[in-house]
Every structure is written in C-alpha cells, then in structure tokens.
Design an enzyme around this catalytic site. Structure first.
Site, PDB file in Angstrom:
ATOM      1  N   THR A   1      24.625  29.248  62.521  1.00 38.76           N
ATOM      2  CA  THR A   1      24.129  30.301  63.403  1.00 38.76           C
ATOM      3  C   THR A   1      25.271  31.072  64.043  1.00 38.76           C
ATOM      4  O   THR A   1      26.384  30.543  64.209  1.00 38.76           O
ATOM      5  CB  THR A   1      23.261  29.673  64.524  1.00 38.76           C
TER       6      THR A   1
ATOM      7  N   TYR B   1      22.141  23.607  72.142  1.00 37.96           N
ATOM      8  CA  TYR B   1      21.872  24.103  70.791  1.00 37.96           C
ATOM      9  C   TYR B   1      23.143  24.621  70.133  1.00 37.96           C
ATOM     10  O   TYR B   1      23.441  24.301  68.975  1.00 37.96           O
ATOM     11  CB  TYR B   1      20.817  25.215  70.831  1.00 37.96           C
TER      12      TYR B   1
END
Length: 356
Positions: free
Chosen positions: A129, A172
């Site tokens: 990501t 995250y």
C-alpha cells in the site's frame, strides 16, 4: 503462465482485487485456489460469481491466513502465490491493533515460510500500500481550486517514486509496511522470488465500498441510492485512482517477469494523469447520476494523506504496462456496473461515511 500444470493460489481471492485476479487467471486456463475466510461482507457473492463463470477451475479453501497448516497445504499445491489476504482498514487497526498484526504480519510470514520450506522457488507477488510512505506531511502543498498539489513542479509531474523514504503511520501502516519489508527480505535472505506492489486507490467492478476501504465505489453506491456522504477532512485531498483491470495486468506481469523484478517494490497507481480530489470525483459522480449529492465533513483521521499520487514510471517500464485507463471512463464503467447490481441485488452498505 499458460493455463496448465499446478494451480495458482490467490489469498483473499474472494475480495475485490482478488476476485478480479482470480477471474483473469481462470479465464487464462488456470485452476485457481481461492484461500479466503469470507469474513468481509459481500465477498460470498464474489465467490459465487467466480464459480458460476469458471466452475471447477475455482477451488475455494475456506481458511484464515493465520492458519499456518492451511497456508502450508495451499502453498504446497501452487505454482505461484498472489498474497492479497489482509486486514485492510486503518480504522480497524486502531481499534484492534493485535488482530491487525496477526493478519497482516503473521499471515504474510505464514505464506513466506511455507514457500521457503517448500524450496523457495514459488513466486510470491504481494499487495502492499501507499501507506508505507506515511502521511507525507513534509511535502509542501498548495491549494489550487478543489485540490491540493505539491509546490514542487517535479513532484506534480511525476508523482511519488519508490525512492521516497518509508514512514509507517498507524498500526495498519506498520503491519502492511512490515509485511512489505519481509517479502522483499525473503528474496534477499532466502532467494524466494518475490515482488511487492504498493497500491494507490484501486476501483472497479466487484468492489464493496465502505467508509473504511473502497471509497470510490462507496461514493458511487451512496450517490446512486440517494444517500448522504460524509468525508473525512476537507475533501480536497488528492489520490491517483487506478482501474482494477490495469491492476490485474500489473500482478500478472509481475509473475510473468518475476526473474527480472524479484526483490523489488513498485508503486502502482493511475499516476498524475489520474489524480483527482474527493470533491472533484463527487462532482463527476453528480454529472453521471444527474443530481446533487448531500455532503458533510468530519475531522481528518490519523495517517490521512492530503496528497498521494504514484509515480508509475518504474512499474510501467519494468512490468511492460500500458497507460492506465482514464479515471472518468473507469468511474463511469463502475457506475454502470453498480447500477446493474442494484437493479438485481441492491448494493446495501451498513456504514455511511467515506474515507479521506
């Protein structure tokens, strides 16, 4: 990569990107092992769709990525692994960082260790990501109309490259960033053929958008249903959005060229030509549906980036990718798909807010 021999494993293969990837693989003649615990709302429909299209070429393994034995067995059958199974939401990681760790880091290690024990020859392509670069707070920005943009003209033209220092924010960001680095290091330390794709905002058919993830689809779903949308921040934050068809092309190219790109990470997004702010996207959605959308705004969230646009040049060069689909064309296509789904099965969402 012809459709013969051992099956291909797609962890998280019933999810948005995973189901699109599994569909392409099965269409190319491969048997696809879909390892998915079906823990996310709506993914059962994706699995049913895959099975209806491809029959016995789709083999569902109902297991959690944290289940080491199940992962070992699945990897043992596979000629290649696409590791997409993950906890995908920043908000969820802030509520339960331990589970986020277990899924994103331990899950990735389960895959890598299964490959290493097998002999370290099975290619692994990992879904990372843009959050590995943090909030980019050090990048000077200016507000031009309805969108932030860097004051550095070079950054505006090129986007953020892989040379950008890593800077993990939120649990995250830490868990995906750590997994990203483990995947790269298993190539260095153990010779596992790996490639990391650091994705920007992916959108397209089979995306079940919620406030936590999949905001392009979420905006469209809310607008089509005549429901209000709440945005975190001021709505002028910018992302480069990328159609899932282009994304699948990149994953398959990474496998096809794994000997060339092993041990490398690539930023994967629509690039500067597909950079759009949230409010600009909503304005376009209003054009598509022919009516205004009711908007409200909430505070910025932890780790939010006011600007992130990928520099896709390395990925396009090394993976041989074509120019990305124009975001307006792609979003119109997604709106059409969602309308079709709504006519048959209403795309209901429990949550009513959208990410920034």
């Amino acid at each position: 990569m012809s459709g013969s021999g051992a099956p291909v494993l797609v962890t998280g293969g019933a999810g948005f990107i995973g189901s699109n990837l599994a569909d392409r693989l099965a269409s190319d003649g491969h048997t696809v092992l879909v390892l998915d615990a079906l823990s996310r709302d709506g993914v059962e429909r994706n699995l049913a769709w895959l099975k209806s299209r491809h029959g016995s070429k789709i083999v569902h393994l109902a297991a959690d990525i944290r289940d080491r034995r199940a992962v070992d067995e699945a990897v043992g059958e596979a000629q290649a692994v696409f590791h997409l199974a993950a906890q995908v939401a920043v908000t969820t990681s802030l509520v339960d960082p331990v589970e986020d760790f277990e899924i994103n880091i331990q899950g990735a290690l389960n895959v890598l260790e299964a490959v290493r024990r097998r002999g370290a020859t099975t290619p692994v392509v990992f879904a990372s990501t843009n959050k590995v670069y943090g909030d980019l707070a050090d990048v000077p920005l200016e507000l031009v109309g309805d969108a932030y943009r860097p004051t550095d003209p070079g950054l505006r033209v090129r986007g953020v490259s892989e040379s950008r220092p890593l800077d993990f924010h939120t649990p995250y960001g830490c868990s995906k960033g750590a997994a990203d680095q483990y995947v790269l290091d298993y190539s260095r330390s153990f010779g596992v053929p790996t490639c990391v794709l650091r994705m920007s905002c992916i959108y397209g058919p089979r995306q079940m958008g919620t406030e936590d993830q999949g905001w392009v689809a979420h905006f469209l779903i809310r607008a089509i249903e005549g429901q209000p949308i709440s945005i975190y921040g001021d709505g002028r934050q910018v992302r480069d959005i990328m159609n899932v068809a282009d994304t699948v092309d990149a994953y398959l190219a990474a496998w096809r060229r794994i000997e060339r790109v092993s041990g490398r990470a690539f930023n994967l997004g629509g690039g500067p030509n597909n950079a759009v702010s949230l409010v600009q996207l909503i304005a376009y959605i209003e054009e598509l549906i022919g009516r205004k959308v009711d908007l409200s705004f909430s505070d910025w969230r932890a780790g939010d980036q006011r600007y992130y646009v990928s520099d896709p040049s390395a990925a396009r060069r090394e993976l041989g990718l074509a120019e990305a689909i124009d975001w307006r064309t792609g979003v119109a296509g997604l709106a059409e798909w969602l309308q079709g789904e709504r006519n048959g099965k209403p795309a209901q969402r429990e949550k009513v807010e959208a990410v920034g």
